[in-house]
Design a protein around this motif. Structure first.
Motif, PDB file in Angstrom:
ATOM      1  N   GLN A 198       0.808  -1.095   0.024  1.00  0.00           N
ATOM      2  CA  GLN A 198      -0.098   0.039  -0.002  1.00  0.00           C
ATOM      3  C   GLN A 198       0.970   1.168  -0.044  1.00  0.00           C
ATOM      4  OE1 GLN A 198      -2.440   0.534   3.435  1.00  0.00           O
ATOM      5  NE2 GLN A 198      -4.119   1.777   2.279  1.00  0.00           N
ATOM      6  N   GLY A 199       0.533   2.194  -0.757  1.00  0.00           N
ATOM      7  CA  GLY A 199       1.303   3.443  -1.021  1.00  0.00           C
ATOM      8  C   GLY A 199       2.661   3.270  -1.633  1.00  0.00           C
ATOM      9  N   LYS A 200       3.027   2.354  -2.124  1.00  0.00           N
ATOM     10  CA  LYS A 200       4.098   2.161  -2.793  1.00  0.00           C
ATOM     11  C   LYS A 200       4.053   2.053  -4.345  1.00  0.00           C
ATOM     12  CE  LYS A 200       6.443   1.383   1.213  1.00  0.00           C
ATOM     13  NZ  LYS A 200       7.160   2.498   1.902  1.00  0.00           N
ATOM     14  N   GLU A 201       5.317   2.303  -5.062  1.00  0.00           N
ATOM     15  CA  GLU A 201       5.261   2.253  -6.530  1.00  0.00           C
ATOM     16  C   GLU A 201       4.817   0.888  -6.938  1.00  0.00           C
ATOM     17  OE1 GLU A 201       8.494   2.468  -9.825  1.00  0.00           O
ATOM     18  OE2 GLU A 201       8.052   4.302  -8.898  1.00  0.00           O
ATOM     19  N   ASP A 202       5.423  -0.044  -6.522  1.00  0.00           N
ATOM     20  CA  ASP A 202       5.115  -1.365  -6.785  1.00  0.00           C
ATOM     21  C   ASP A 202       3.967  -2.147  -5.940  1.00  0.00           C
ATOM     22  OD1 ASP A 202       7.105  -1.902  -8.785  1.00  0.00           O
ATOM     23  OD2 ASP A 202       8.676  -1.998  -6.755  1.00  0.00           O
ATOM     24  N   GLU A 203       2.895  -1.386  -6.192  1.00  0.00           N
ATOM     25  CA  GLU A 203       1.785  -1.416  -5.316  1.00  0.00           C
ATOM     26  C   GLU A 203       1.217  -2.951  -5.335  1.00  0.00           C
ATOM     27  OE1 GLU A 203      -2.985   0.006  -4.443  1.00  0.00           O
ATOM     28  OE2 GLU A 203      -1.532   1.169  -5.720  1.00  0.00           O
ATOM     29  N   LEU A 204       0.916  -3.675  -6.405  1.00  0.00           N
ATOM     30  CA  LEU A 204       0.389  -4.857  -6.464  1.00  0.00           C
ATOM     31  C   LEU A 204       0.745  -5.901  -7.267  1.00  0.00           C
ATOM     32  CD1 LEU A 204      -2.453  -6.308  -5.377  1.00  0.00           C
ATOM     33  CD2 LEU A 204      -3.790  -5.398  -7.447  1.00  0.00           C
ATOM     34  N   THR A 205       0.767  -7.208  -6.851  1.00  0.00           N
ATOM     35  CA  THR A 205       0.985  -8.291  -7.525  1.00  0.00           C
ATOM     36  C   THR A 205       0.230  -9.209  -7.849  1.00  0.00           C
ATOM     37  OG1 THR A 205       3.675  -7.674  -7.264  1.00  0.00           O
ATOM     38  CG2 THR A 205       3.011  -9.981  -8.112  1.00  0.00           C
ATOM     39  N   LEU A 206      -0.073  -9.995  -8.952  1.00  0.00           N
ATOM     40  CA  LEU A 206      -0.846 -10.972  -8.960  1.00  0.00           C
ATOM     41  C   LEU A 206      -0.203 -12.180  -9.647  1.00  0.00           C
ATOM     42  CD1 LEU A 206      -3.937  -9.212 -10.941  1.00  0.00           C
ATOM     43  CD2 LEU A 206      -3.734  -9.343  -8.269  1.00  0.00           C
ATOM     44  N   SER A 207      -0.648 -13.328  -9.360  1.00  0.00           N
ATOM     45  CA  SER A 207      -0.116 -14.506 -10.137  1.00  0.00           C
ATOM     46  C   SER A 207      -1.221 -15.433 -10.517  1.00  0.00           C
ATOM     47  CB  SER A 207       0.836 -15.293  -8.946  1.00  0.00           C
ATOM     48  OG  SER A 207       1.949 -14.507  -8.590  1.00  0.00           O
ATOM     49  N   ALA A 208      -0.712 -16.006 -11.572  1.00  0.00           N
ATOM     50  CA  ALA A 208      -1.901 -17.060 -12.097  1.00  0.00           C
ATOM     51  C   ALA A 208      -2.336 -18.282 -11.149  1.00  0.00           C
ATOM     52  CB  ALA A 208      -1.080 -17.794 -13.477  1.00  0.00           C
ATOM     53  N   TYR A 209      -3.602 -18.228 -11.047  1.00  0.00           N
ATOM     54  CA  TYR A 209      -4.248 -19.204 -10.335  1.00  0.00           C
ATOM     55  C   TYR A 209      -4.169 -20.679 -11.109  1.00  0.00           C
ATOM     56  CZ  TYR A 209      -7.963 -22.030  -8.312  1.00  0.00           C
ATOM     57  OH  TYR A 209      -8.661 -23.025  -7.435  1.00  0.00           O
ATOM     58  N   HIS A 220       1.051 -17.823 -21.501  1.00  0.00           N
ATOM     59  CA  HIS A 220       0.330 -16.618 -20.720  1.00  0.00           C
ATOM     60  C   HIS A 220       1.292 -16.090 -19.823  1.00  0.00           C
ATOM     61  CE1 HIS A 220      -3.344 -18.249 -22.157  1.00  0.00           C
ATOM     62  NE2 HIS A 220      -4.104 -17.172 -21.561  1.00  0.00           N
ATOM     63  N   TYR A 221       1.048 -14.804 -19.303  1.00  0.00           N
ATOM     64  CA  TYR A 221       1.684 -14.212 -18.168  1.00  0.00           C
ATOM     65  C   TYR A 221       1.340 -14.926 -16.799  1.00  0.00           C
ATOM     66  CZ  TYR A 221       3.214 -10.543 -21.609  1.00  0.00           C
ATOM     67  OH  TYR A 221       3.626  -9.768 -22.594  1.00  0.00           O
ATOM     68  N   ASN A 222       2.620 -15.243 -16.187  1.00  0.00           N
ATOM     69  CA  ASN A 222       2.501 -15.961 -15.000  1.00  0.00           C
ATOM     70  C   ASN A 222       2.132 -14.932 -13.699  1.00  0.00           C
ATOM     71  OD1 ASN A 222       2.237 -18.516 -13.627  1.00  0.00           O
ATOM     72  ND2 ASN A 222       4.110 -18.040 -12.607  1.00  0.00           N
ATOM     73  N   THR A 223       2.590 -13.747 -14.195  1.00  0.00           N
ATOM     74  CA  THR A 223       2.651 -12.813 -13.134  1.00  0.00           C
ATOM     75  C   THR A 223       2.207 -11.401 -13.645  1.00  0.00           C
ATOM     76  OG1 THR A 223       4.332 -13.904 -12.017  1.00  0.00           O
ATOM     77  CG2 THR A 223       4.114 -11.523 -11.435  1.00  0.00           C
ATOM     78  N   ILE A 224       1.012 -10.552 -12.875  1.00  0.00           N
ATOM     79  CA  ILE A 224       0.819  -9.097 -13.409  1.00  0.00           C
ATOM     80  C   ILE A 224       1.172  -8.360 -12.341  1.00  0.00           C
ATOM     81  CG2 ILE A 224      -0.993  -7.774 -14.193  1.00  0.00           C
ATOM     82  CD1 ILE A 224      -2.518 -10.078 -15.098  1.00  0.00           C
ATOM     83  N   LYS A 225       2.101  -7.287 -12.598  1.00  0.00           N
ATOM     84  CA  LYS A 225       2.341  -6.461 -11.479  1.00  0.00           C
ATOM     85  C   LYS A 225       1.864  -4.948 -11.940  1.00  0.00           C
ATOM     86  CE  LYS A 225       6.760  -8.415 -10.024  1.00  0.00           C
ATOM     87  NZ  LYS A 225       8.232  -8.299  -9.863  1.00  0.00           N
TER      88      LYS A 225
END
Length: 519
Positions: A198-209, A220-225
């Motif tokens: 929260q509040g950082k430049e690298d705010e959120l990371t998602l990984s493939a389910y 596919h992309y395994n990670t979305i930042k």
């Protein structure tokens, strides 16, 4: 481009009718897809309450019963494979996709659909109003759910909404609200939340389910930042260097550079996103309608469209073209003589008392900054000082809820592909205001808007007439806002990325599962 979208729609329909295959594990070891945005990503983690920028991530984490198709302009299957309604439009039955699991491991079935939508309805916040017509939800079988409505609405369209239509695991934790506040998710989408700063430049990371029902049968992309970079110059440099994969919006100069740059691709399409200048009708100097009308007339609408060099289009009415409720022939024009007369009638303007107005806009929103700068220069000639302040979205929104400004500049897009949310959420009386940041309290308008959802199903011409009356009420009779432009969705992304398609019903969303990395 149209052929690709049609083909994609056909594949969705084919998949909806096919026997589900065993999901395959997501590929490992690929470079992440890095989405750069100029504002904070997450305002609210609870999918029942979410109503802001997190749509760009949530549409990859959570799923809805249906998805709006921009080619057919109809709802397409998502978690529901098919649906039917009664002749009177007051009963809707959805058949659900089999083999779907939440990220918690529990199955997504009719009971889960009923529980999540009922919880969202109880929240009575955000876009939960989309379910107001629902009187009851019945489980007819493990994969069949029926909605009984108090009055007819296009529930297949409602079920495709970008907010408040998410299906989630209500059994993810004993205290679900606390679970979500920790930055955790309970969705069924192709990606799951793995890190939140929260509040950082690298705010959120998602990984493939790995257990996603659609499987992972191709690269596919395994990670979305998701990165927060308010400086558009820096965002563009990140794209050029490959540090970023996708930038959702660039100013006209940078977009032109991106369009000509080797190794980059761009997308330029009309959107459903409208720039709104919401006037404080409840307090301060703009409580005087003469001042509100003067500011309306002072805006150089044509000059702004020209200055923004193709990144925006003129707005006509409140609802943009392509949706029910759009009113053509209402493109506003600057009228400085009229603005001067109104200011002088209120005791201000040239030769009168000086007037000071406060305007807030989104930090990093280059187009909004141009609006503020040009309006300030125009008003200065009319003896009006405009204090313009760029703010992070969350801070601006909190200030707006406290009536802390005279003019609140923001972008608005529909909750689902219909004109209602432009009025029902922004101009319908509300206390606390949430997004009614003009603080308009107009029972006549409220009553008029109350007729629209049912008319949308039973009598579309009458619904259109109601929208036209509401447009006149908001812009002319109450002068609650000025609408300087409609955004053109201009994206820039790495040339090796395949499969990106812009869907105006889900603004700024990149559906990561559809992307194919290469190169």
């Amino acid at each position: 481009m149209r052929r690709r979208l049609v083909a994609a729609a056909a594949l969705v329909l084919l998949a909806a009718c096919s026997t589900p295959q065993e999901p395959q594990r997501a590929p490992a070891g690929e470079s992440p897809f890095v989405y750069v945005k100029n504002t904070d990503i997450v305002t609210e983690w609870d999918p029942s309450r979410s109503y802001s920028n997190e749509i760009i991530a949530f549409q990859n984490v959570y799923e809805t019963l249906t998805l709006w198709n921009p080619v057919t302009k109809k709802s397409a299957p998502r978690l529901a494979t098919s649906w039917r309604s009664s002749a009177d439009g007051r009963t809707w039955t959805f058949s659900l996709r089999s083999g779907v699991t939440f990220h918690t491991g529990r199955p997504l079935d009719a009971e889960a659909v009923k529980a999540s939508i009922e919880r969202t309805m109880r929240a009575k916040t955000g876009a939960s109003y989309i379910w107001d017509a629902v009187s009851s939800i019945r489980v007819e079988g493990p994969l069949t759910v029926t909605f009984a409505l108090k009055y007819p609405v296009p529930l297949d369209l409602v079920a495709s909404a970008g907010y408040a239509a998410y299906i989630y695991d209500t059994k993810a934790a004993p205290d679900l609200a606390a679970f979500f506040r920790q930055g955790r998710d309970a969705g069924s989408g192709p990606y799951t939340v793995t890190k939140w700063n929260q509040g950082k430049e690298d705010e959120l990371t998602l990984s493939a389910y790995d257990g996603y029902w659609g499987g992972w049968r191709r690269p596919h992309y395994n990670t979305i930042k998701y990165k927060v970079v308010p400086d558009t110059e820096r965002a563009y440099r990140m794209l050029q260097s490959g540090e970023a994969s996708f930038v959702d919006r660039l100013d006209p100069r940078l977009f032109a550079r991106a369009s000509a740059a080797p190794g980059l691709r761009t997308s330029d399409r009309p959107s459903f996103t409208t720039a709104m200048m919401l006037f404080n009708t409840a307090s301060g100097p703009m409580k005087d309608i003469r001042i509100r009308k003067a500011v309306q007339k002072a805006v150089d609408y044509q000059g702004l469209v020209k200055a923004l060099k193709g990144s925006v289009m003129p707005a006509s009415g409140v609802v943009p073209e392509g949706l029910l409720g759009h009113v053509p022939g209402r493109i506003p024009e600057q009228d400085l003589a009229g603005a001067t007369r109104l200011l002088q009638q209120a005791g201000y303007g040239p030769g009168g008392r000086p007037l000071r107005l406060r305007l807030t806009y989104g930090e990093g929103e280059a187009d909004e900054q141009v609006l503020a700068r040009r309006l300030r220069a125009t008003l200065r000639k009319l003896n009006v000082t405009l204090e313009a302040r760029g703010m992070h979205w969350n801070a601006q929104w909190e200030l707006g809820k406290k009536r802390g400004q005279d003019i609140f500049v923001m972008y608005w897009w529909p909750d689902y592909a219909d004109g209602y949310s432009y009025f029902g959420q922004v101009f319908h009386s509300a206390n606390p205001p949430v997004f009614n940041l003009s603080y308009l309290n107009d029972r006549t308008l409220d009553a008029l808007l109350g007729t629209v959802p049912e008319l949308t199903v039973t009598d579309k011409p009458a619904a259109q007439r109601a929208y036209e009356q509401a447009t006149t009420r908001v812009l002319d009779q109450r002068a609650a806002a000025a609408l300087p432009w409609v955004v053109k969705a201009r994206r820039a992304y790495l040339g090796g990325i395949q499969g990106y398609e812009d869907n105006p019903a889900y603004p700024d969303v990149v559906f990561g599962y559809d992307l194919r990395p290469s190169g």
